[in-house]
Write a protein that holds these residues in place. Structure first.
Motif, mmCIF file in Angstrom:
data_model
loop_
_atom_site.group_PDB
_atom_site.id
_atom_site.type_symbol
_atom_site.label_atom_id
_atom_site.label_comp_id
_atom_site.label_asym_id
_atom_site.label_seq_id
_atom_site.Cartn_x
_atom_site.Cartn_y
_atom_site.Cartn_z
ATOM 1 N N GLN A 1 2.392 12.104 -1.010
ATOM 2 C CA GLN A 1 3.193 12.529 -2.152
ATOM 3 C C GLN A 1 4.169 13.670 -1.859
ATOM 4 O O GLN A 1 5.284 13.640 -2.387
ATOM 5 C CB GLN A 1 2.291 12.856 -3.342
ATOM 6 N N ALA B 1 -2.131 7.643 -1.166
ATOM 7 C CA ALA B 1 -0.861 8.043 -1.777
ATOM 8 C C ALA B 1 -0.776 9.550 -1.940
ATOM 9 O O ALA B 1 0.303 10.141 -1.777
ATOM 10 C CB ALA B 1 -0.703 7.360 -3.133
ATOM 11 N N ASN C 1 0.875 -1.168 0.000
ATOM 12 C CA ASN C 1 0.000 0.000 0.000
ATOM 13 C C ASN C 1 0.917 1.223 0.000
ATOM 14 O O ASN C 1 2.129 1.080 0.170
ATOM 15 C CB ASN C 1 -0.976 -0.028 1.193
ATOM 16 N N PRO C 2 0.393 2.417 -0.203
ATOM 17 C CA PRO C 2 1.267 3.588 -0.289
ATOM 18 C C PRO C 2 2.149 3.800 0.945
ATOM 19 O O PRO C 2 3.330 4.125 0.822
ATOM 20 C CB PRO C 2 0.293 4.756 -0.479
ATOM 21 N N LYS D 1 3.090 8.787 -8.873
ATOM 22 C CA LYS D 1 2.171 8.688 -10.011
ATOM 23 C C LYS D 1 0.807 8.135 -9.615
ATOM 24 O O LYS D 1 -0.116 8.153 -10.415
ATOM 25 C CB LYS D 1 2.783 7.800 -11.090
ATOM 26 N N SER D 2 0.676 7.658 -8.390
ATOM 27 C CA SER D 2 -0.560 7.021 -7.948
ATOM 28 C C SER D 2 -1.655 8.050 -7.687
ATOM 29 O O SER D 2 -1.397 9.170 -7.236
ATOM 30 C CB SER D 2 -0.291 6.226 -6.665
ATOM 31 N N SER D 3 -2.884 7.650 -7.979
ATOM 32 C CA SER D 3 -4.034 8.511 -7.689
ATOM 33 C C SER D 3 -4.809 8.019 -6.469
ATOM 34 O O SER D 3 -5.884 8.536 -6.167
ATOM 35 C CB SER D 3 -4.946 8.592 -8.911
ATOM 36 N N ASP D 4 -4.280 7.040 -5.780
ATOM 37 C CA ASP D 4 -4.879 6.520 -4.557
ATOM 38 C C ASP D 4 -4.929 7.648 -3.516
ATOM 39 O O ASP D 4 -3.945 8.361 -3.320
ATOM 40 C CB ASP D 4 -4.028 5.353 -4.047
ATOM 41 N N ASP E 1 8.658 6.794 -7.259
ATOM 42 C CA ASP E 1 8.071 7.220 -8.528
ATOM 43 C C ASP E 1 6.676 6.622 -8.686
ATOM 44 O O ASP E 1 5.737 7.305 -9.105
ATOM 45 C CB ASP E 1 8.984 6.804 -9.685
ATOM 46 N N HIS E 2 6.542 5.346 -8.339
ATOM 47 C CA HIS E 2 5.223 4.689 -8.397
ATOM 48 C C HIS E 2 4.244 5.394 -7.469
ATOM 49 O O HIS E 2 3.084 5.616 -7.827
ATOM 50 C CB HIS E 2 5.370 3.212 -8.016
ATOM 51 N N LEU E 3 4.697 5.755 -6.292
ATOM 52 C CA LEU E 3 3.848 6.451 -5.319
ATOM 53 C C LEU E 3 3.462 7.840 -5.826
ATOM 54 O O LEU E 3 2.320 8.278 -5.661
ATOM 55 C CB LEU E 3 4.576 6.558 -3.977
ATOM 56 N N GLN F 1 4.914 1.218 0.852
ATOM 57 C CA GLN F 1 5.858 1.556 -0.217
ATOM 58 C C GLN F 1 6.800 2.674 0.221
ATOM 59 O O GLN F 1 8.002 2.613 -0.037
ATOM 60 C CB GLN F 1 5.118 1.983 -1.481
#
Length: 183
Positions: free
Chosen positions: A118, A114, A76-77, A108-111, A104-106, A80
């Motif tokens: 950010q 997250a 999960n964010p 770009k996430s829209s969760d 980077d994945h975090l 991560q």
């Protein structure tokens, strides 16, 4: 005089009432609730920042154990971000590339979880990118230094060889010069 003090209520009543009032207030005072232990998996940046502080107090063995614990948790964010912190921690085996990938994945996430993390992820990504650049520069400088040491050693060998050749040459006499050679 002492017997009149107890008979005259006006003399001791204010003292007793003040004492009773203080004791009442002390009994009613609410002690602050015991702080609940901070859970690092709670939403928001504060638990993750507290986790980062905890990492600085861990030994390398504890950091390795923590890496195994985080790997076993569902992704999960929050996990991560904590894993990225662990991969980028100076006292643990570092993998800044993996850490930057997680960040980077975090980013770009829209969760929704997250999105709250950010800004912290951006800060860490910038820090780790800069560290990666500096490590690359340090490696290049180390290679340049080794190369310059190698070249210096080669030049020293050539100089030593020339000095050996010069020592083996017969000594020239000063009278051997011709008069026409003088300018």
């Amino acid at each position: 005089m002492n017997s009149n003090f107890w008979r005259d209520h006006s003399a001791w009543w204010p003292s007793i009432s003040a004492l009773v009032l203080c004791l009442s207030l002390a009994a009613c005072a609410v002690s602050p609730p015991a702080p609940r232990p901070l859970r690092f998996d709670e939403p928001g940046p504060l638990p993750v920042l507290a986790y980062y502080q905890l990492l600085s107090r861990m030994t390398p063995a504890e950091l390795a154990r923590e890496r195994m614990v985080l790997a076993a948790l569902p992704p999960n964010p929050n996990t991560q971000l904590r894993m990225a912190m662990l991969f980028g921690h100076p006292r643990a085996p570092q993998d800044l590339g993996k850490s930057l990938g997680l960040l980077d994945h975090l980013l770009k996430s829209s969760d929704p979880a997250a999105i709250g993390l950010q800004p912290l992820a951006r800060l860490l990504a910038d820090n780790y990118s800069e560290r990666q650049k500096l490590e690359g520069q340090a490696e290049r400088q180390a290679l340049q230094f080794k190369e310059s040491q190698r070249k210096a050693a080669e030049l020293q060998e050539k100089l030593d060889g020339l000095a050996d050749i010069e020592r083996t040459l017969p000594a020239r006499s000063r009278s051997g010069r011709s008069a026409g050679a003088v300018r």
